[in-house]
Enzyme design. Structure first.
Site, PDB file in Angstrom:
ATOM      1  N   GLU A   1     -14.967  -0.683  12.183  1.00 18.74           N
ATOM      2  CA  GLU A   1     -15.658  -1.927  12.526  1.00 18.74           C
ATOM      3  C   GLU A   1     -14.699  -2.951  13.128  1.00 18.74           C
ATOM      4  OE1 GLU A   1     -19.472  -1.635   9.680  1.00 18.74           O
ATOM      5  OE2 GLU A   1     -17.906  -2.921   8.932  1.00 18.74           O
TER       6      GLU A   1
ATOM      7  N   ILE B   1      -2.871   4.559   8.736  1.00 19.99           N
ATOM      8  CA  ILE B   1      -3.843   5.256   9.567  1.00 19.99           C
ATOM      9  C   ILE B   1      -3.796   6.731   9.173  1.00 19.99           C
ATOM     10  CG2 ILE B   1      -4.523   5.807  11.925  1.00 19.99           C
ATOM     11  CD1 ILE B   1      -4.816   2.816  11.122  1.00 19.99           C
ATOM     12  N   LEU B   2      -4.897   7.217   8.581  1.00 21.22           N
ATOM     13  CA  LEU B   2      -4.884   8.545   7.964  1.00 21.22           C
ATOM     14  C   LEU B   2      -4.828   9.650   9.011  1.00 21.22           C
ATOM     15  CD1 LEU B   2      -7.554   7.765   5.241  1.00 21.22           C
ATOM     16  CD2 LEU B   2      -5.058   7.747   4.980  1.00 21.22           C
TER      17      LEU B   2
END
Lengths: 211, 731
Positions: B691, B615-616
């Site tokens: 999404e 998770i950036l």
């Protein structure tokens, strides 16, 4: 349902149906005949005080307050999301109360004191609510954000002034500053990115530090 | 840079900047109203005239006559463009219907004219003075009525492994159920908007578009221009969700209007026009058949889906996830496409999976109940670590089981009463539901240019877009990490077709692919810096604005002393996505209260647990997920484009008629990201979450409503009228 039957008529038959019934049955197929001719627009001069600055504008009287701000004063803050009072992106504070600026003609607000998002704070000098939105990530695309923040600032004022909402249960005491109250009062401001949970946290933080 | 082998240790793994919750670098602009969206570009077009679009009043047929004379004579009118005077137009590769209709009309509110005038008020008034005579033709508008005529749309539309029919017939426990999902609208807050400026035969569109390069090509195709003559610029985009993947009528009509009026023209689609003029997520009818042994192991899985579109359009690929989500030896999927003359269907957030999981994950809940199993255990029993159709192909990472178990603990699943309609809290019937989340991880070529200036700052340029996803910030984080700089030393310029072509924003590929492109460019910049400084690039360490090798340490800025260093590179992918199945996983948990008397449904709690690679930026990734959960709640409880099956259009074409969730609908939402890196996805070891977050949400809500009431609704949205006559006796 006579109106439905008419749709099965041929176009020729429809035309034969005669001029008297055209408006009733033909509306979906034939755009209504022009009623207005090319009458030149009427103009009016108004004064507004916008973010502390006096402005004098001569406007086509059909101009909404939103378009007066966006197109004539060229403010980029107030947004046009729907142009008919359904989304809240255009929310500004007029004489201390939040309004949908797309739902009011500018000429109806002659002399008003308007605060837009630009009037609350600027990059480097953020209003507490703007800073809280950044901290809590109370936005994504940013298009509803001006309206959310103006609405949030005015919402806290309304609660402070004791204005009840649909979910206020006891009208004899000041409305409480609960998440349910905030959610109800903020429901005129749609955020399709769905930042609601974060927005409520941002407002709660500001409300907490302000009281 | 070609990415062909799983990523080893690389500078991103330092995680000094990447992976840390970081406030958006565009936050101060967005929260003060200073971020200028397409319609607000007074800076580039101070003298723009105003366009106003007229939409067709029929769904299918022909324009027989169009009288522009009164409109043309109206005050302020500069030009009116229709198909008659627009010149020969092509059609974008990504468009199904023409963006300017006439004389043939393909769908309701297809644009038939644009009026350009000195002011918005004049353009609007004049548009209403255009008189059009239509010949209405018969059309096909009812999906349920066209199932017999639906066709197999493509080679991938039928899949089969083993012998489904035999296994289903032999299974001791079976389910055969049909579900329906309605048409959905993206309803992003910023309307489709463009400013068009011609300079000779060169066109610049300041527009709102997710995919700059697709857009540039399709504008060129539509206007019959060479691609080089078209520039698209979209630095800020007020939401897209797939609705702005493609060039829409605002861009084409602004360009045509500007050419006719010989003035820059700005134009935004009127909100009530958007729902029928632009694209939508198509409705589906889906049949699920599941067969299992008493041990809960699925032996037979069949998923069939029907959807409709205009001629030349495609199906909603609602069965695709069912090929990958659960084990089972005998399986079958089918997609069928009917011809419908409704507005054009196309991608909306998680196309395929979003409506597909709305059906599949209710079916899994129903099947668990038939088996007498806990719905979480049932899913866990049927987990697979390999592609069920291709056993030699493993998942690169698959942590679905951990998502389910972790979420169950966090949400208090063990307190759930499996017997429906048995928990009461005052007037509320309370229920809890779960669903699996699944969305594929797609990778796309993505390029970037990076500049090192003499003050030691780095600028990144790529045509990547930020549609609210946080691209600006994660790209800045990536460059800062790679070059050993603080975030403030990096500036990011996005959304301009003059910049290198990126992956763009769609299919949740944007974050991983666009930052991987920046990674590639920064690797090249590191080499250029080392060469300038006479250092060994392979061993150079970039940190704190300095470059160090062994005992030597030089300021990064020194490399640009002789002039700005500019390099460009792109990430390209080998066949890792073929050798491995790359997907993202999650579990959604929802608690609802249903009013025992009125059937009103309220969401009380929501939790998502996601396994989606690195998770950036946890802050903005979490926002992506809660936003998707909100949109999923809308799909569950309220969103439905109502089709007028006689006249062929979406009736509720505004934001009051097409209801989306508001503040009052959404409770506090919680998101957990599992600590995961996926070295097979890219050097960033990241995937996407935008999404994934919507996938399964609606089913979790529907399952919670069932748990609360005992009423199974298989036709979305789940509204109180579908509960009322079956609610438990009111006590």
């Amino acid at each position: 349902m006579d109106a439905f039957k008419e749709f099965r008529l041929t176009r020729r038959g429809l035309l034969r149906a005669g001029a008297v019934s055209v408006a009733a049955v033909a509306a979906p197929e034939v755009a209504a005949a022009p009623t207005a001719t090319g009458r030149p627009p009427s103009h009016a001069s108004i004064k507004l005080r916008v973010n502390g600055k006096e402005q004098e504008l001569t406007l086509d009287t059909r101009t909404t307050l939103l378009d007066a701000l966006r197109e004539h004063l060229r403010l980029t803050g107030p947004k046009k999301g729907c142009d008919h009072g359904q989304c809240g992106a255009c929310t500004v504070i007029a004489d201390g109360r939040r309004i949908n600026s797309c739902l009011t003609l500018a000429v109806m607000r002659d002399g008003a004191d308007i605060t837009t998002i630009e009037g609350l704070g600027q990059p480097g000098h953020l209003h507490a609510m703007q800073a809280a939105f950044v901290k809590h990530d109370g936005y994504q695309c940013g298009y509803c954000t001006s309206g959310q923040i103006c609405s949030a600032v005015a919402t806290l004022d309304e609660i402070r002034q004791g204005v009840p909402s649909h979910v206020t249960t006891d009208l004899n005491i000041p409305p409480p500053l609960t998440a349910a109250e905030l959610r109800e009062r903020m429901s005129g401001n749609i955020c399709r990115c769905g930042a609601y949970s974060n927005i409520v946290e941002a407002i709660t933080e500001v409300a907490g530090s302000a009281t | 840079m070609k990415f062909e082998q799983p990523a080893g240790h690389n500078p991103i793994d330092q995680l000094k900047v990447v992976g840390r919750s970081t406030e958006r670098i565009d936050g101060p602009l967005k929260t003060t109203g200073r971020a200028a969206y397409a319609y607000e570009r007074h800076d580039v077009a101070p003298d723009a005239a105003y366009g106003y679009v007229l939409g067709a009043a029929i769904a299918k047929g022909r324009i027989e006559a169009m009288d522009l004379s009164v409109a043309q004579a109206a005050p302020g009118v500069l030009a009116i463009v229709t198909a008659r005077n627009a010149g020969k137009l092509g059609k974008g590769r990504m468009n199904t219907a023409k963006l300017l209709g006439g004389p043939e009309i393909e769908h309701y509110h297809q644009a038939v004219a644009v009026v350009v005038a000195e002011s918005f008020e004049q353009a609007r008034a004049a548009a209403h003075l255009i008189r059009v005579r239509y010949a209405r033709h018969k059309g096909s508008f009812d999906l349920a009525g066209t199932l017999d005529t639906a066709v197999k749309p493509g080679a991938q539309s039928d899949t089969a492994v083993g012998d489904f029919e035999a296994a289903y017939a032999a299974a001791p426990v079976t389910l055969d159920a049909t579900y329906a999902t309605p048409d959905h609208s993206h309803a992003m807050m910023e309307p489709h908007a463009s400013v068009a400026i011609w300079n000779g035969d060169e066109l610049t569109l300041w527009t709102s578009n997710q995919m700059i390069d697709w857009g540039r090509s399709d504008v060129a195709r539509t206007l019959n221009l060479p691609r080089e003559k078209v520039r698209l610029v979209s630095p800020f985009i007020g939401g897209g969700f797939g609705g702005k993947l493609f060039v829409r009528s605002d861009a084409v009509l602004a360009a045509l209007g500007a050419r006719a009026a010989k003035r820059p023209v700005k134009l935004a689609l009127q909100r009530p026009l958007i729902f029928n003029n632009a694209t939508h997520r198509p409705a589906t009818i889906q049949r699920l058949r599941l067969g299992a042994g008493h041990d809960g192991r699925l032996t037979a899985i069949a998923h069939e889906s029907w959807s409709g579109d205009l001629p030349g359009g495609g199906p909603e690929t609602a069965v695709r996830q069912t090929r990958l989500l659960y084990a089972g030896a005998n399986r079958l999927t089918r997609e069928r496409l009917a011809r419908l003359d409704l507005p054009e269907g196309n991608a909306m957030r998680a196309p395929g999976e979003a409506p597909g999981l709305m059906a599949l994950e209710i079916a899994m809940d129903e099947m668990a109940e038939k088996l007498g199993m806990d719905p979480i255990e049932f899913r866990i029993v049927n987990d697979t670590q390999i592609d069920p159709e291709h056993p030699q192909r493993p998942f690169s990472q698959r942590e679905l089981v951990r998502c389910l178990r972790n979420g169950a603990d966090r949400f208090g699943w063990q307190q759930r009463n499996p017997k429906p309609a048995s928990v009461r809290d005052g007037r509320w019937l309370v229920g809890i539901g779960v669903a699996a989340a699944f969305r594929n991880n797609l990778v796309r070529t993505s390029a970037a240019r990076v500049r090192l200036s003499s003050d030691g700052g780095v600028t990144v340029e790529t045509d990547m877009t930020d549609i609210g996803t946080g691209s600006y910030t994660i790209i800045a984080q990536t460059a800062a990490e790679m070059m050993g700089l603080p975030l403030e030393q990096v500036s990011v310029r996005l959304g301009d077709s003059r910049f290198p072509v990126s992956a763009g924003s769609g299919g949740q590929w944007g974050a991983n692919s666009s930052t991987a492109g920046v990674y590639a460019a920064c690797m090249k910049l590191r080499e250029a810096v080392a060469a300038r400084l006479g250092l060994d690039a392979a061993t150079a360490h970039f940190a704190d604005g300095r470059v160090s090798v062994g005992g030597r340490s030089l300021p990064l800025a020194q490399a640009a002393r002789g002039g700005e260093l500019v390099v460009e590179d792109q990430i390209e992918y080998g066949d890792l996505d073929e050798r491995y199945q790359q997907s993202t996983f999650g579990a959604h948990f929802v608690e609802v209260g249903v009013d025992a008397a009125t059937g009103e449904i309220r969401l009380r709690r929501m939790l998502a647990v996601c396994a989606a690679g690195r998770i950036l930026n946890p802050l903005s990734a979490r926002s992506q997920v809660i936003g998707a959960m909100t949109m999923g709640a809308g799909a569950a409880l309220m969103e439905e484009l109502a089709v007028d099956k006689r006249l062929g259009y979406f009736v509720n074409h505004d934001l009051a008629g097409y209801e989306v969730p508001v503040h009052a609908d959404i409770p506090h939402q919680e998101v957990i990201f599992l600590d995961e890196t996926d070295p097979i996805s890219s050097p960033m070891k990241a995937k996407g979450v935008g999404e994934l977050g919507i996938c399964g949400v609606a089913a979790a809500v529907a399952n919670a409503v069932y748990n609360a009431t005992g009423v199974r609704v298989r036709r979305y949205p789940v509204t109180l009228d579908k509960l009322l006559d079956q609610l438990p006796e009111y006590t």
